[in-house]
Write an enzyme that holds these catalytic residues in place. Structure first.
Site, mmCIF file in Angstrom:
data_model
loop_
_atom_site.group_PDB
_atom_site.id
_atom_site.type_symbol
_atom_site.label_atom_id
_atom_site.label_comp_id
_atom_site.label_asym_id
_atom_site.label_seq_id
_atom_site.Cartn_x
_atom_site.Cartn_y
_atom_site.Cartn_z
ATOM 1 N N GLY A 96 47.956 40.084 15.606
ATOM 2 C CA GLY A 96 46.541 40.265 15.936
ATOM 3 C C GLY A 96 45.688 40.452 14.706
ATOM 4 N N LYS A 116 43.874 60.092 20.748
ATOM 5 C CA LYS A 116 42.843 59.176 20.238
ATOM 6 C C LYS A 116 41.677 59.068 21.228
ATOM 7 C CE LYS A 116 40.724 56.187 17.651
ATOM 8 N NZ LYS A 116 39.972 55.259 18.375
ATOM 9 N N GLU A 171 33.704 61.904 19.459
ATOM 10 C CA GLU A 171 32.868 60.949 18.689
ATOM 11 C C GLU A 171 31.599 60.595 19.486
ATOM 12 O OE1 GLU A 171 35.115 57.442 17.222
ATOM 13 O OE2 GLU A 171 33.653 56.217 18.295
ATOM 14 N N HIS A 221 39.651 62.088 20.799
ATOM 15 C CA HIS A 221 38.920 61.910 19.525
ATOM 16 C C HIS A 221 37.645 61.114 19.792
ATOM 17 C CE1 HIS A 221 37.830 59.196 16.229
ATOM 18 N NE2 HIS A 221 38.260 60.105 15.374
ATOM 19 N N ASN A 222 37.788 60.040 20.545
ATOM 20 C CA ASN A 222 36.623 59.199 20.817
ATOM 21 C C ASN A 222 35.598 59.903 21.696
ATOM 22 O OD1 ASN A 222 38.117 57.324 19.416
ATOM 23 N ND2 ASN A 222 37.584 55.635 20.770
ATOM 24 N N SER A 264 42.206 55.520 13.885
ATOM 25 C CA SER A 264 40.768 55.724 13.740
ATOM 26 C C SER A 264 40.313 55.520 12.301
ATOM 27 C CB SER A 264 40.373 57.135 14.173
ATOM 28 O OG SER A 264 38.987 57.313 13.975
HETATM 29 C C1 6PG Z 1 37.568 54.850 15.625
HETATM 30 C C2 6PG Z 1 36.656 54.466 16.746
HETATM 31 C C3 6PG Z 1 37.008 53.151 17.347
HETATM 32 C C4 6PG Z 1 36.230 52.864 18.626
HETATM 33 C C5 6PG Z 1 34.826 52.542 18.390
HETATM 34 C C6 6PG Z 1 34.112 51.975 19.573
HETATM 35 O O1 6PG Z 1 38.102 55.948 15.754
HETATM 36 O O2 6PG Z 1 37.730 54.105 14.667
HETATM 37 O O3 6PG Z 1 36.756 55.435 17.744
HETATM 38 O O4 6PG Z 1 38.360 53.158 17.651
HETATM 39 O O5 6PG Z 1 36.805 51.792 19.248
HETATM 40 O O6 6PG Z 1 34.143 53.645 17.894
HETATM 41 O O7 6PG Z 1 34.018 52.804 20.642
HETATM 42 P P1 6PG Z 1 32.895 52.511 21.728
HETATM 43 O O8 6PG Z 1 32.620 51.042 21.711
HETATM 44 O O9 6PG Z 1 33.474 52.933 23.044
HETATM 45 O O10 6PG Z 1 31.707 53.308 21.302
#
Ligand code: 6PG
Length: 472
Positions: free
Chosen positions: A10, A183, A190, A186-187, A129
């Site tokens: 990928g 993870k 975020e 974590h998001n 991440s």
């Molecule tokens: C990371 C981010 C990443 C995530 C994007 C998009 O830790 O590098 O969390 O993995 O996919 O931030 O998330 P959304 O499109 O849901 O905002």
């Protein structure tokens, strides 16, 4: 030709950068992509002159790898991941290891670990991440699966990961889908912090009349403080300073106010609801995105529903770093972390993940999107008390709450007065106020439930289960 150490499936931007990272750290690699043209473009571009070879098909791909094979999949979560697993499984042998580095739903990873570990090769579900830059320079990685599978890749991952003062930003998270669960959370955190910073920007712009550079200056100041120094505040400053080269107008002001999402924030909230964890700040940020996507409806409603006129509020000044607003941002950010950590604790108990909370805080200190100086305090808090139920009551965080709560309340009250939406600030305020209230009004909810449905209730003055005949 000698066999390669590492295989990647990928070649999206994350995949490309992770393989470049692996190669830079001494792991010769083979890459495979569904379309070979993409592989060629990569090999003749960023991969040129490196110990990276391409493969046209999966047979060639596995043949070029040393055994036991270490293969990282960076493909779209969901059906695409299942399809790759199905295609590659027949080529894998005892001891080989397949790693899913995408943002998979943790329940999918649970299922895959259970299915694939019984097939003799190992399977790791790993949250990664840090975006494109992190993938290249050193991401934060959250691998879950069997410990034996993790041990087989530990030395490679520790070299590839971001490094902070107390080690690499990778650790064995736990069994099954725990890596992807961590993870996901974590998001969720975020999402919370992104929305919090957006709310602060909105207030500074629409209530205080500040321009992009002035708001960026405040972000720059906040980023210099212990409480707010973080990657997300840093990039917010950068975003706010960026001008359109054609007319010098801030690019942010030209962006459509509709936020997308790929699922992890939603999964965080769904998991929290399932596990009975309270995550209102994170939920508010998710709902903020949902509401933002209703652009046409909002535009229509704007001309029908009149709020109070927007007037000036005292949100502080440049000299005090917008003190009350900073209080609101700090406490809401702490709430987002506290809620995420609480969700992890609950999931750890429910799914028997045995999560090591200080280690999770440690691996989030570098490489990842929510990296911040606060994470050192979070790490300390869980080191001090490994059974800490909520970050808010740790002495350092409690002092922050006690000192900054009036500022957060002032911002939320002011925003309500002028009709400005501040979903993360207001839900964080309610979260903290609810959490610090020893007696909530749910006694009355219990009475109502018992009144109409004989659901019974407990009493505070005697043991047992009670029912009252409320309507004589
Ligand atoms: C990371 C981010 C990443 C995530 C994007 C998009 O830790 O590098 O969390 O993995 O996919 O931030 O998330 P959304 O499109 O849901 O905002």
């Amino acid at each position: 030709m000698s066999k390669a150490h590492f295989g990647l499936i990928g070649l999206g931007v994350m995949g490309e950068n992770l393989v470049l990272n692996a190669e830079r750290n001494g792991f010769s690699s083979v890459v495979y992509n569904r379309t070979f043209a993409k592989t060629e473009t990569f090999l003749n571009g960023p991969g040129i002159g490196k110990s990276i070879r391409g493969a046209k098909n999966l047979q060639e791909f596995v043949d070029k790898l040393e055994r036991p094979r270490r293969i990282l999949m960076m493909v779209k979560a969901g059906a695409a991941t299942d399809a790759v697993i199905e295609q590659i499984s027949p080529f894998l042998q005892e001891g080989d290891l397949l790693i899913d580095g995408g943002n998979s739903a943790f329940k999918d990873t649970e299922r895959r670990v259970a299915q694939l570990e019984s097939k003799s090769f190992g399977y790791i579900g790993m949250g990664v991440s840090g975006g494109a830059k992190g993938a290249l320079e050193g991401p934060s990685m959250m691998p879950g699966g069997t410990k034996a599978s993790y041990d087989a890749i530990e030395s490679m991952l520790t070299k590839m990961a971001a490094q902070v003062e107390d080690g690499p930003c990778v650790t064995y998270i736990g069994p099954g889908g725990s890596g992807h669960f961590v993870k996901t959370v974590h998001n969720g955190i975020e999402y919370g912090i992104e929305q919090i910073l957006a709310e602060a920007y909105d207030l500074m712009k629409r209530v205080c009349g500040m321009n992009g550079d002035q708001i960026a200056d405040i972000m720059g100041y906040w980023n210099s403080t212990e409480e707010l120094s973080s990657y997300l505040v840093e990039i917010t400053e950068a975003c706010l300073r960026t001008k359109d080269s054609t007319d010098g107008i801030n690019v942010v002001e030209k962006i459509m106010d509709k936020a997308g999402q790929k699922g992890t924030g939603l999964w965080t909230v769904v998991s929290a609801l399932e596990l009975g964890a309270s995550v209102p700040t994170i939920y508010a940020s998710l709902n903020g995105r949902v509401m933002s996507s209703m652009k046409t409806q909002r535009l229509k409603a704007e001309s029908i529903l009149k709020g109070p006129p927007v007037k000036t509020l005292d949100l502080g000044s440049f000299d005090d770093g917008m003190a009350p607003l900073m209080d609101a941002v700090v406490l809401s950010t702490i709430s987002s972390y506290a809620q995420g950590m609480e969700l992890l604790r609950k999931a750890s108990n429910e799914y028997n993940y045995k999560l090591n909370m200080p280690s999770i805080a440690q691996i989030w200190k570098g490489g990842c999107i929510i990296r911040s100086r606060l994470l050192s305090r979070i790490q300390d808090a869980y080191r001090l008390d490994s059974k800490l139920t909520n970050l808010l009551i740790d002495p350092w965080f409690a002092e922050q709450v006690n000192r900054r709560l009036p500022g957060l309340a002032k911002v939320v009250a002011g925003a309500a007065e002028v009709g400005m939406p501040v979903p993360c600030f207001s839900s964080s305020l309610d979260y903290i106020n609810s959490y610090r209230t020893g007696r909530l009004p749910q006694n009355l909810v219990q009475a109502m439930r018992d009144c109409f449905g004989s659901h019974t209730y407990e009493r505070i003055d005697m043991d047992g289960v009670f029912h009252t005949d409320w309507i004589k």
